[in-house]
Design an enzyme around this catalytic site. Sequence first.
Site, PDB file in Angstrom:
ATOM      1  N   GLU A 157       0.859  -1.176   0.000  1.00 48.30           N
ATOM      2  CA  GLU A 157       0.000   0.000   0.000  1.00 48.30           C
ATOM      3  C   GLU A 157       0.904   1.236   0.000  1.00 48.30           C
ATOM      4  O   GLU A 157       2.110   1.126  -0.143  1.00 48.30           O
ATOM      5  CB  GLU A 157      -0.942  -0.059   1.204  1.00 48.30           C
ATOM      6  CG  GLU A 157      -1.832  -1.302   1.144  1.00 48.30           C
ATOM      7  CD  GLU A 157      -2.834  -1.419   2.282  1.00 48.30           C
ATOM      8  OE1 GLU A 157      -3.204  -0.397   2.865  1.00 48.30           O
ATOM      9  OE2 GLU A 157      -3.243  -2.556   2.572  1.00 48.30           O
ATOM     10  N   LYS A 217      -0.292   4.421  -5.173  1.00 45.98           N
ATOM     11  CA  LYS A 217       0.497   3.189  -4.983  1.00 45.98           C
ATOM     12  C   LYS A 217       1.399   2.914  -6.177  1.00 45.98           C
ATOM     13  O   LYS A 217       1.877   1.792  -6.361  1.00 45.98           O
ATOM     14  CB  LYS A 217      -0.448   2.002  -4.786  1.00 45.98           C
ATOM     15  CG  LYS A 217      -1.311   2.117  -3.544  1.00 45.98           C
ATOM     16  CD  LYS A 217      -2.196   0.885  -3.417  1.00 45.98           C
ATOM     17  CE  LYS A 217      -3.441   1.184  -2.633  1.00 45.98           C
ATOM     18  NZ  LYS A 217      -4.397   0.069  -2.664  1.00 45.98           N
TER      19      LYS A 217
END
Length: 290
Positions: free
Chosen positions: A3, A69
């Site tokens: 993440e 991301k």
Amino acid sequence: MPELPEVEGVVNSLKPVATGKTIEEVTLSTVLEVSRKAGKQAIIKGSELTHFKQELVDAKIIQIVRRSKYIYFHLEKNHKNLLLVNHLGMTGAWFYVHETHEITEEKFRKHIHVIFRLNDGMLLVYADIRRFGEMRLLESEEQFPPLLLMAPEPFDESARDHFLDMSKLVKYQNKSIKEVIMDGQVISGCGNIYATEALFRMNIHPARKVNRISQKRLSELFHTVVVVLNESILVGGSSISDYRNINGEAGGMQHRLQMYGKKQCPHCLIPTKQRVLGGRNSWYCPSCQR
Ligand SMILES: [Zn+2]
């Protein structure tokens, strides 16, 4: 799946070793070549493999930044700008080594797919065990419109208002809050781990519908997401699954997680429950989270 904090860790470890270097040679794995012949686009998306290699040879890495991301490699070749966009998928990892055998973990060493030989003689190696990662060579973000739909960076001033505005849209009002905060068009970079943690800290049940949460609580929840992301960045991300930074190091956030993957609520000590929301497993405390 890496993440935002994990991608930030990779970018921070790439920057000092790769910025300013020129790519002299590009090598792709046989697996990528064979899959392309079978009509699939493993890892390298959008361009022909020969084009991908030709374009990158002699390109200079000007800047490496994280966007949500994604890792953006800003490149320059013959006074033309190029953008290499990389998503680590589930198990993507970068290494900076003299030779590939220096990659000590076999699971990565056996799944090397892209090698850039740099003008300092070192190799910038992309390994990806499950091959869900992506690389896309563009002239700019505009060439791949999904990138333009991403929410602002969560640390940007505009991000909270963007989140509150988006949550008022009809398409999000009847969704579970967990699905909405994991939607990259609503908040950038908050995946399953940090969504789970932020909701637990806020005592909000992950399946609660957005229209059943006040604007004030939503605003506080957004703040909590930012706090959790920042905490994780500071300790180098979570090492759930196969996240590594460029030095093969794992992060420390997994030791601080209170709800993700936990069998017992740390507050009231009753067993946690699990529920699938938006295709992802969600842990929650049936007593603390309402
Ligand atoms: Zn509890």
